[in-house]
Motif scaffolding. Structure first.
Motif, PDB file in Angstrom:
ATOM      1  N   HIS A  48       0.810  -1.124  -0.080  1.00  0.00           N
ATOM      2  CA  HIS A  48       0.020  -0.168  -0.068  1.00  0.00           C
ATOM      3  C   HIS A  48       0.909   1.398  -0.051  1.00  0.00           C
ATOM      4  O   HIS A  48       0.383   2.625  -0.063  1.00  0.00           O
ATOM      5  N   GLU A  49       2.191   1.060   0.096  1.00  0.00           N
ATOM      6  CA  GLU A  49       3.120   2.258   0.096  1.00  0.00           C
ATOM      7  C   GLU A  49       3.151   2.722  -1.323  1.00  0.00           C
ATOM      8  O   GLU A  49       3.404   2.180  -2.328  1.00  0.00           O
ATOM      9  N   VAL A  50       3.290   4.299  -1.394  1.00  0.00           N
ATOM     10  CA  VAL A  50       3.307   5.036  -2.700  1.00  0.00           C
ATOM     11  C   VAL A  50       4.788   6.069  -2.647  1.00  0.00           C
ATOM     12  O   VAL A  50       4.990   6.405  -1.336  1.00  0.00           O
ATOM     13  N   TYR A  51       5.465   5.951  -3.660  1.00  0.00           N
ATOM     14  CA  TYR A  51       6.811   6.650  -3.503  1.00  0.00           C
ATOM     15  C   TYR A  51       6.493   7.895  -4.678  1.00  0.00           C
ATOM     16  O   TYR A  51       7.792   8.001  -5.019  1.00  0.00           O
ATOM     17  N   PHE A  52       5.501   8.588  -4.801  1.00  0.00           N
ATOM     18  CA  PHE A  52       5.579   9.501  -5.948  1.00  0.00           C
ATOM     19  C   PHE A  52       6.239  10.818  -5.295  1.00  0.00           C
ATOM     20  O   PHE A  52       6.860  11.562  -6.571  1.00  0.00           O
ATOM     21  N   ASP A  53       6.590  10.947  -4.470  1.00  0.00           N
ATOM     22  CA  ASP A  53       7.212  12.260  -3.664  1.00  0.00           C
ATOM     23  C   ASP A  53       8.590  11.944  -4.131  1.00  0.00           C
ATOM     24  O   ASP A  53       9.529  12.701  -4.269  1.00  0.00           O
ATOM     25  N   SER A  54       9.243  10.560  -3.474  1.00  0.00           N
ATOM     26  CA  SER A  54      10.485  10.276  -3.625  1.00  0.00           C
ATOM     27  C   SER A  54      10.730  10.035  -5.190  1.00  0.00           C
ATOM     28  O   SER A  54      12.090  10.718  -5.629  1.00  0.00           O
ATOM     29  N   LEU A  55       9.908   9.620  -5.809  1.00  0.00           N
ATOM     30  CA  LEU A  55      10.280   9.440  -7.603  1.00  0.00           C
ATOM     31  C   LEU A  55      10.498  11.069  -8.147  1.00  0.00           C
ATOM     32  O   LEU A  55      11.421  11.191  -9.015  1.00  0.00           O
ATOM     33  N   THR A  56       9.601  11.890  -7.908  1.00  0.00           N
ATOM     34  CA  THR A  56       9.899  13.066  -8.470  1.00  0.00           C
ATOM     35  C   THR A  56      10.954  14.051  -8.033  1.00  0.00           C
ATOM     36  O   THR A  56      11.744  14.675  -8.732  1.00  0.00           O
ATOM     37  N   MET A  57      11.275  13.843  -6.799  1.00  0.00           N
ATOM     38  CA  MET A  57      12.431  14.450  -6.253  1.00  0.00           C
ATOM     39  C   MET A  57      13.584  13.833  -6.745  1.00  0.00           C
ATOM     40  O   MET A  57      14.595  14.610  -7.091  1.00  0.00           O
ATOM     41  N   PHE A  58      13.761  12.622  -7.156  1.00  0.00           N
ATOM     42  CA  PHE A  58      14.902  11.918  -7.419  1.00  0.00           C
ATOM     43  C   PHE A  58      15.075  12.457  -8.980  1.00  0.00           C
ATOM     44  O   PHE A  58      16.231  12.639  -9.219  1.00  0.00           O
ATOM     45  N   VAL A  59      13.859  12.338  -9.697  1.00  0.00           N
ATOM     46  CA  VAL A  59      14.208  13.049 -11.147  1.00  0.00           C
ATOM     47  C   VAL A  59      14.561  14.326 -11.219  1.00  0.00           C
ATOM     48  O   VAL A  59      15.594  14.709 -11.965  1.00  0.00           O
ATOM     49  N   ALA A  60      13.943  15.021 -10.474  1.00  0.00           N
ATOM     50  CA  ALA A  60      14.230  16.933 -10.379  1.00  0.00           C
ATOM     51  C   ALA A  60      15.927  16.826  -9.934  1.00  0.00           C
ATOM     52  O   ALA A  60      16.532  17.645 -10.658  1.00  0.00           O
ATOM     53  N   LEU A  61      16.334  16.086  -8.802  1.00  0.00           N
ATOM     54  CA  LEU A  61      17.842  16.216  -8.453  1.00  0.00           C
ATOM     55  C   LEU A  61      18.464  15.824  -9.609  1.00  0.00           C
ATOM     56  O   LEU A  61      19.937  16.491  -9.746  1.00  0.00           O
ATOM     57  N   LEU A  62      18.414  14.683 -10.247  1.00  0.00           N
ATOM     58  CA  LEU A  62      19.170  14.325 -11.423  1.00  0.00           C
ATOM     59  C   LEU A  62      19.413  15.054 -12.446  1.00  0.00           C
ATOM     60  O   LEU A  62      20.306  15.326 -12.827  1.00  0.00           O
ATOM     61  N   LEU A  63      18.044  15.567 -12.743  1.00  0.00           N
ATOM     62  CA  LEU A  63      18.244  16.508 -13.796  1.00  0.00           C
ATOM     63  C   LEU A  63      18.975  17.588 -13.651  1.00  0.00           C
ATOM     64  O   LEU A  63      19.708  18.534 -14.325  1.00  0.00           O
ATOM     65  N   LEU A  64      18.830  18.214 -12.335  1.00  0.00           N
ATOM     66  CA  LEU A  64      19.743  19.272 -11.874  1.00  0.00           C
ATOM     67  C   LEU A  64      21.069  19.118 -11.957  1.00  0.00           C
ATOM     68  O   LEU A  64      21.762  20.032 -12.397  1.00  0.00           O
ATOM     69  N   ALA A  65      21.530  18.015 -11.624  1.00  0.00           N
ATOM     70  CA  ALA A  65      23.023  17.612 -11.765  1.00  0.00           C
ATOM     71  C   ALA A  65      23.391  17.731 -13.114  1.00  0.00           C
ATOM     72  O   ALA A  65      24.540  18.027 -13.775  1.00  0.00           O
ATOM     73  N   ARG A  66      22.645  17.152 -14.079  1.00  0.00           N
ATOM     74  CA  ARG A  66      22.848  16.954 -15.403  1.00  0.00           C
ATOM     75  C   ARG A  66      22.877  18.685 -16.077  1.00  0.00           C
ATOM     76  O   ARG A  66      23.577  18.716 -17.071  1.00  0.00           O
ATOM     77  N   TRP A  67      22.390  19.298 -15.542  1.00  0.00           N
ATOM     78  CA  TRP A  67      22.164  20.734 -16.066  1.00  0.00           C
ATOM     79  C   TRP A  67      23.409  21.366 -15.657  1.00  0.00           C
ATOM     80  O   TRP A  67      23.833  22.018 -16.464  1.00  0.00           O
ATOM     81  N   PHE A  68      23.966  21.261 -14.511  1.00  0.00           N
ATOM     82  CA  PHE A  68      25.325  21.679 -14.215  1.00  0.00           C
ATOM     83  C   PHE A  68      26.349  21.326 -15.214  1.00  0.00           C
ATOM     84  O   PHE A  68      27.321  21.875 -15.679  1.00  0.00           O
ATOM     85  N   GLU A  69      26.315  19.982 -15.424  1.00  0.00           N
ATOM     86  CA  GLU A  69      26.992  19.215 -16.234  1.00  0.00           C
ATOM     87  C   GLU A  69      27.193  19.681 -17.750  1.00  0.00           C
ATOM     88  O   GLU A  69      28.246  20.229 -18.399  1.00  0.00           O
ATOM     89  N   LEU A  70      25.832  20.082 -18.184  1.00  0.00           N
ATOM     90  CA  LEU A  70      25.814  20.300 -19.574  1.00  0.00           C
ATOM     91  C   LEU A  70      26.293  21.935 -19.585  1.00  0.00           C
ATOM     92  O   LEU A  70      26.943  22.436 -20.543  1.00  0.00           O
ATOM     93  N   GLY A  71      26.127  22.731 -18.471  1.00  0.00           N
ATOM     94  CA  GLY A  71      26.546  24.065 -18.506  1.00  0.00           C
ATOM     95  C   GLY A  71      28.100  23.953 -18.389  1.00  0.00           C
ATOM     96  O   GLY A  71      28.689  24.855 -19.201  1.00  0.00           O
ATOM     97  N   ALA A  72      28.771  23.187 -17.902  1.00  0.00           N
ATOM     98  CA  ALA A  72      30.512  23.136 -18.111  1.00  0.00           C
ATOM     99  C   ALA A  72      30.798  22.627 -19.324  1.00  0.00           C
ATOM    100  O   ALA A  72      31.496  23.333 -19.869  1.00  0.00           O
ATOM    101  N   ARG A  73      30.095  21.750 -20.071  1.00  0.00           N
ATOM    102  CA  ARG A  73      30.417  21.330 -21.388  1.00  0.00           C
ATOM    103  C   ARG A  73      30.161  22.496 -22.257  1.00  0.00           C
ATOM    104  O   ARG A  73      30.808  22.762 -23.312  1.00  0.00           O
ATOM    105  N   HIS A  74      29.091  23.148 -22.205  1.00  0.00           N
ATOM    106  CA  HIS A  74      28.653  24.389 -23.077  1.00  0.00           C
ATOM    107  C   HIS A  74      29.733  25.511 -22.851  1.00  0.00           C
ATOM    108  O   HIS A  74      29.910  26.298 -23.895  1.00  0.00           O
TER     109      HIS A  74
END
Length: 736
Positions: A215-241
């Protein structure tokens, strides 16, 4: 793709059409080397996918992709393979590429930044909404939250998670599918699997709370995980650009038009592409130089910061060299063109930066293979954890498996090396030292001996007047020197130009240059004077003189010497302070080498060396266990440069990209050498810190995840934080 020439097919893709992004290192009949910017890359495994796909195409000799800079270097034969087929092959596996000329590559990066920002925004904004709806379930006491309200809030979380899954998490699923289809395991596989399993399990628990998924749901964990990982990739993209932007800043530094002087005294506005060696161009204050050359008339300050990293303007006068892309600050110049097009300093810098950013160093490939093996172990571990917990507590089996998948994602491992190498190479480029081979950063750490050439390396190209004297008692040496300088201004010989020191040559008539001898002319009284070889000026030459000036009655003897570079002594002292041996190895006369060694306090020196003896000396030192860094002018030192463990070529000369050099010192500032050695050691420390962090993070978190003590939310935060750590830690190298 609209920026590409229409109908660019193999039959039409000639050297002129490909020229903006292609070189022909093996000649016009050999394979071409083209540079591309790639969009859609998310991890190091993407490099292998692209290289494998291109290797299957007919006409492709080789392909190398640098994941840190998202650049593709393609060796291919355009006569056998249309460019459109290359681009189509990349699109078929989920990537977009554009030839690396400024406009389309810049537009591609803009689109990539915009799309990445939207993904971060959607994930971050909806994460906050999901967290808001999930908060009551965390803070409410038993029986305080009504079941129907709790169910309604969960349904709201599910609806808000859908855009995150479809839009924001799209790159993870596409990347994972591409990697699996190519039978490779990259970072996207465990990430996508973790996201998918979490969403499916949470959705099952929402639809059927009494079912096997609990009965446990993890939608909060899921959305935060995606947001944090995309933020890390945003910083990586900035360094590359930022690295790509720096490259384009140099590539776009040339003016679109310049003023070419005709022989009749008139002028015309032409494109820099039509200039030829020997042309004369006029550059006004505020304009950029369109080609490399030497100043014929004029003086003033020139800003060379874009090319050499030197922020302060440099004074230029008659006889001084200027480089394409530098800016005239306050003077007007007439310049004799010496190098044009691809042979200019600016274009040489572009080629070297493209070459370095397209490389995949050996250690990078090792890390890719380690990451692939690590991913396979992680998947097996996650499956085993899920199965094990299914027998212990089925309601927690999915959460444990997802936490293991997320916490062990090898993002930090695969980012550790390229983030450090790319940042360090950019820092060195700002100091005027361009790396042609990124592996030189690692080899610099082993160097214990630095060997300098003298002429053109420790010394400047120009000569300076060291002393002057006259053999005639009562002769006015200073007055004779002024007359000698005046006559020297009428000759283009390097010795005469060093003596003239920018002065005019008025008052002389019947001027005649005698090849191999010097220059002679008559003064206002009709007396004939000569300036040149001592034996030509006088029947009894002074053996200590290098140059003479005089007539039949009086003679002035002049001794010219090489001028050490302004920072040569400081650079040598800095190298010794780092515990390195410093040697001087030159083919010049021993007495001249001895003077330079004494001036710079170099104890170990050798003069009169031939290219063969230079090579033998370096090989002998290496046989004794020394690791040699050779710094030379890249012209006469090719054999010894090739034999050294690390080689740096000076930036002057017609051909910039010396095949034997690991790096090119375009600023000609020798302090960049000890700075590069210090930065190499710092880069190694940062790289080890990054790898240690990735290893410690996994050693600490994997047992917690297996034990069920690390929920998916905490695992997501830890994984994203580890990626951010290695990228931000590498940014410390920007400060040198």
């Amino acid at each position: 793709m609209s920026a590409l020439p229409q109908g660019l097919h193999a039959a039409e893709a000639d050297a002129q059409a490909l020229a903006p992004f292609t070189t022909w290192p093996d000649g016009p009949d050999g394979a071409a080397l083209s540079q591309f910017q790639v969009a859609g890359m998310h991890c190091a495994a993407c490099s292998g996918l692209i290289e494998s796909a291109l290797a299957k195409l007919p006409g492709v000799v080789g392909a190398s992709v640098n994941a840190a800079s998202a650049r593709l270097a393609l060796r291919w034969r355009p006569s056998r393979l249309p460019l459109a087929d290359v681009l189509a092959a990349l699109e078929a596996i989920g990537y977009r590429a554009t030839p690396d000329v400024a406009a389309p590559a810049r537009e591609l990066r803009r689109q990539e930044r915009r799309q990445a920002l939207w993904r971060v925004f959607v994930a971050g904004f909806l994460m906050m909404q999901v967290m808001m709806l999930a908060t009551p379930a965390y803070v409410a006491t038993a029986g305080e939250l009504a079941p129907d309200l709790d169910r309604l809030l969960r349904w709201g979380c599910w609806v808000l998670t859908l855009p995150v899954m479809v839009f924001s998490a799209g790159p993870f699923f596409r990347g994972a599918w591409t990697q699996l289809r190519a039978r490779r395991l990259g970072m996207d596989v465990p990430v996508a699997l973790g996201i998918a399993v979490t969403f499916v399990a949470s959705t099952g628990a929402l639809f059927d709370p009494t079912g096997p998924l609990g009965h446990e749901v993890y939608f909060d964990s899921l959305t935060m995980f995606v947001a944090l990982l995309l933020l890390a990739r945003w910083f990586e993209l900035g360094a590359r650009h930022r690295a790509a932007d720096a490259l384009e800043a140099v590539a776009g530094s040339l003016p679109t038009a310049c003023e070419r002087l005709r022989d009749d005294g008139s002028s015309e506005r032409v494109a820099p592409e039509v200039l030829r060696v020997g042309d004369r161009i006029r550059v006004a204050a505020g304009e950029a130089f369109a080609a490399d050359g030497r100043v014929l008339t004029g003086q003033g300050w020139v800003n060379e910061a874009l090319l050499t990293g030197e922020s302060a303007p440099v004074a230029k006068a008659v006889g001084d060299g200027v480089v394409a892309g530098s800016l005239s600050v306050d003077g007007s110049f007439v310049v004799a063109v010496q190098r044009v097009g691809a042979d200019t300093t600016a274009q040489g810098i572009v080629r070297l930066m493209q070459q370095a950013q397209s490389q995949r160093p050996f250690a990078h490939g090792v890390l890719d293979r380690v990451a692939a093996g690590f991913t396979a172990v992680v998947l097996l571990l996650a499956v085993a954890a899920g199965v094990g917990w299914w027998w212990v507590d089925p309601s927690r089996a999915v959460a444990v498996a997802v936490a293991v998948l997320i916490v062990t994602c090898p993002c930090a491992l695969t980012l550790a090396a390229p983030a450090a190498w790319l940042t360090a190479s950019g820092t060195l480029a700002r100091r005027g030292l361009l790396l042609a081979d990124l592996s030189a950063l690692d080899r610099l750490c082993a160097v214990d001996t630095v060997v300098f050439d003298k002429t053109g390396t420790l010394s400047e190209e120009r000569l300076m007047l060291r002393r002057w004297w006259t053999g005639n008692a009562g002769a006015d040496a200073q007055a004779l020197l002024e007359r000698a300088r005046s006559l020297a201004a009428l000759s283009r010989h390097p010795h005469a130009q060093a003596l003239a020191d920018g002065r005019g040559g008025e008052g002389w008539t019947d001027v005649r240059e005698v090849a191999g001898r010097g220059v002679q002319a008559c003064d206002a009284q009709g007396r004939q004077w000569r300036l040149g070889a001592p034996g030509w000026v006088s029947d009894t030459p002074d053996p200590a003189a290098r140059l003479a000036f005089g007539d039949e009655h009086e003679v002035l003897w002049l001794d010219l010497a090489e001028a050490p570079r302004p920072d040569a002594a400081e650079a040598v002292a800095a190298l010794r302070a780092q515990g390195l041996r410093v040697r001087l190895l030159s083919g010049d006369q021993p007495d001249a080498v001895a003077r330079m060694a004494a001036a710079l306090d170099i104890a170990h020196w050798c003069g009169g060396a031939t290219p063969a003896s230079k090579l033998a000396a370096v090989q002998e030192w290496q046989a004794d266990g020394e690791r040699v860094l050779m710094v030379g002018d890249g012209i006469n030192d090719a054999p010894v440069l090739a034999a050294a463990d690390v080689r740096i070529a000076m930036g002057q000369g017609a051909m910039l990209a010396r095949s034997a050099a690991d790096a090119l010192l375009v600023s000609n500032r020798l302090m960049a050498v000890p700075q590069a050695l210090a930065l190499a050691h710092k880069t190694r420390r940062v790289l080890r810190q990054n790898l240690a962090w990735a290893a410690l993070y996994n050693l600490a978190c994997v047992p917690l995840a297996l034990a069920g003590w690390l929920p998916p939310l905490a695992a997501g935060i830890g994984m994203a934080s580890s990626s951010l750590f290695v990228v931000l830690n590498a940014q410390r190298l920007h400060r040198g």
